[in-house]
Design an enzyme around this catalytic site. Structure first.
Site, short mmCIF file in Angstrom:
data_model
loop_
_atom_site.label_atom_id
_atom_site.label_comp_id
_atom_site.label_asym_id
_atom_site.label_seq_id
_atom_site.Cartn_x
_atom_site.Cartn_y
_atom_site.Cartn_z
N ILE A 139 7.92 37.18 -22.88
CA ILE A 139 8.51 38.46 -23.26
C ILE A 139 7.38 39.44 -23.55
CG2 ILE A 139 9.96 39.64 -24.96
CD1 ILE A 139 11.52 37.85 -23.03
N MET B 66 12.16 31.80 -18.14
CA MET B 66 10.83 31.21 -17.96
C MET B 66 9.72 32.24 -17.83
SD MET B 66 11.91 28.25 -18.32
CE MET B 66 13.28 27.13 -18.03
N GLY C 102 21.77 28.27 -15.83
CA GLY C 102 22.62 29.15 -16.63
C GLY C 102 23.75 28.46 -17.36
N SER C 103 23.63 27.14 -17.57
CA SER C 103 24.74 26.46 -18.25
C SER C 103 24.85 26.92 -19.71
CB SER C 103 24.62 24.94 -18.14
OG SER C 103 23.52 24.45 -18.86
N ASN C 104 23.72 27.22 -20.33
CA ASN C 104 23.79 27.75 -21.70
C ASN C 104 24.39 29.16 -21.71
OD1 ASN C 104 22.54 26.10 -24.04
ND2 ASN C 104 21.18 25.70 -22.31
N ASN D 128 15.20 32.61 -28.86
CA ASN D 128 15.04 31.67 -27.75
C ASN D 128 15.53 30.29 -28.19
OD1 ASN D 128 14.06 30.59 -25.24
ND2 ASN D 128 12.26 29.82 -26.32
N HIS E 267 14.53 26.27 -27.41
CA HIS E 267 13.55 25.40 -26.77
C HIS E 267 14.07 23.97 -26.84
CE1 HIS E 267 9.63 24.37 -25.19
NE2 HIS E 267 9.66 23.33 -25.98
C1 GAR Z 1 17.59 24.57 -21.48
O1 GAR Z 1 17.49 23.19 -21.78
C2 GAR Z 1 16.65 25.38 -22.35
O2 GAR Z 1 16.47 24.84 -23.63
C3 GAR Z 1 15.37 25.28 -21.56
O3 GAR Z 1 15.77 25.41 -20.21
C4 GAR Z 1 17.07 24.83 -20.07
C5 GAR Z 1 17.93 25.80 -19.29
O4 GAR Z 1 19.14 25.22 -18.92
N1 GAR Z 1 14.44 26.30 -21.97
C6 GAR Z 1 13.12 26.13 -21.96
O5 GAR Z 1 12.57 25.11 -21.56
C7 GAR Z 1 12.31 27.31 -22.49
N2 GAR Z 1 10.96 26.94 -22.74
P1 GAR Z 1 20.36 26.12 -18.42
O6 GAR Z 1 19.80 27.09 -17.37
O7 GAR Z 1 21.33 25.17 -17.80
O8 GAR Z 1 20.92 26.84 -19.60
#
Ligand code: GAR
Length: 191
Positions: free
Chosen positions: A88, A85, A12-14, A102, A104
Site C-alpha cells: 500500500i 498482493m 476472492g473467497s474472503n 489487512n 494475514h
Molecule cells: C488469504 O488466505 C489471505 O489471508 C492471504 O491470501 C489469501 C487470499 O485468499 N493474504 C496474504 O497472504 C497477504 N499477505 P482469497 O483470495 O480466497 O480470499
C-alpha cells in the site's frame, strides 16, 4: 451507510464472504472492489454479488491518483485488504489514516514480510514443524505485515498436515472472523 472498499488480487473467497456477511446490513455495505489483477477470480465472484470491481496497474496503485479517485467515487470509509498482493503506497496511507486493514494467514510476527503470502506461508509453517498457526488482522502501515495487530485466532497444525490442509483450516478462521472483526471496528466509527 458506511462504505467498504475491498482490495483483492486472487480468488476472492474472503471478499465474497465479507460481501455476503454485509449484504443484509442496513449500516454497512461493500461498495467496490479494486484489484491489480484482471484475471483474478474475485471479479467473477463480485459480478455474482452485484458489486462493481475495477483493475488498476501496479503503477496506478503506487501513484495513488486514479485509485483515490475511484475510492472517492464510492465514498469509501474503510479499505479492507483480502488477499491483496501489492504494497500500500504512501498516498493511500495518507488519505486513509487508520482506515486500512489487512488479514494475514499466519500468527504475525511469524511468517510475515515480503514474499510471505498465500500458500508460501503455509508451506513455511509446515516445513518449520509448527504446532499451531492462524490468522492476524492488523492495521496497514508502510511495511509489509507490521501494523498494529487488531485480532488473532489460532488453529492446530498436525504432523500429518500438508500445506493445503493448513490452508483450509486457516481459510475457515478467516471466513469465521474477518467480517465480524470489520463489523466491530466499524461500530467504533458509528459511536
Ligand atoms: C488469504 O488466505 C489471505 O489471508 C492471504 O491470501 C489469501 C487470499 O485468499 N493474504 C496474504 O497472504 C497477504 N499477505 P482469497 O483470495 O480466497 O480470499
Amino acid at each position: 451507510m458506511i462504505h467498504i472498499a475491498i482490495f483483492a488480487s486472487g480468488s476472492g473467497s474472503n471478499a465474497e464472504n465479507i460481501a455476503r456477511y454485509f449484504s443484509k446490513s442496513e449500516t454497512v455495505k461493500v461498495a467496490v472492489v479494486l484489484s491489480n489483477n484482471r484475471n483474478a477470480g474475485v471479479h467473477a465472484r463480485m459480478k455474482k454479488s452485484g458489486i462493481p470491481s475495477f483493475v488498476f496497474s501496479r503503477e496506478e496503485f503506487a501513484a495513488g491518483g486514479a485509485v483515490l479517485a475511484k475510492l472517492d467515487e464510492y465514498d469509501t470509509d474503510l479499505i479492507v485488504l483480502a488477499g491483496f498482493m501489492n504494497k500500500i503506497s504512501a498516498p493511500l496511507l495518507e488519505a486513509y489514516p487508520g482506515k486500512i486493514i489487512n488479514i494475514h494467514p499466519a500468527l504475525l510476527p511469524k511468517y510475515g514480510g515480503k514474499g510471505m503470502y498465500g500458500m508460501h506461508v503455509h508451506e513455511a509453517v509446515v516445513a518449520a514443524g509448527e504446532k499451531e498457526t492462524g490468522i492476524t488482522i492488523h492495521y496497514v502501515n508502510e511495511q509489509y505485515d507490521e501494523g498494529t495487530v487488531i485480532f488473532q485466532a489460532k488453529c492446530p497444525v498436525l504432523q500429518s498436515d500438508t500445506p493445503e490442509m493448513v490452508a483450509t483450516k486457516v481459510h475457515a478462521l478467516e471466513y469465521a472472523y474477518y467480517p465480524k472483526v470489520i463489523e466491530d471496528l466499524l461500530a467504533t466509527f458509528l459511536s
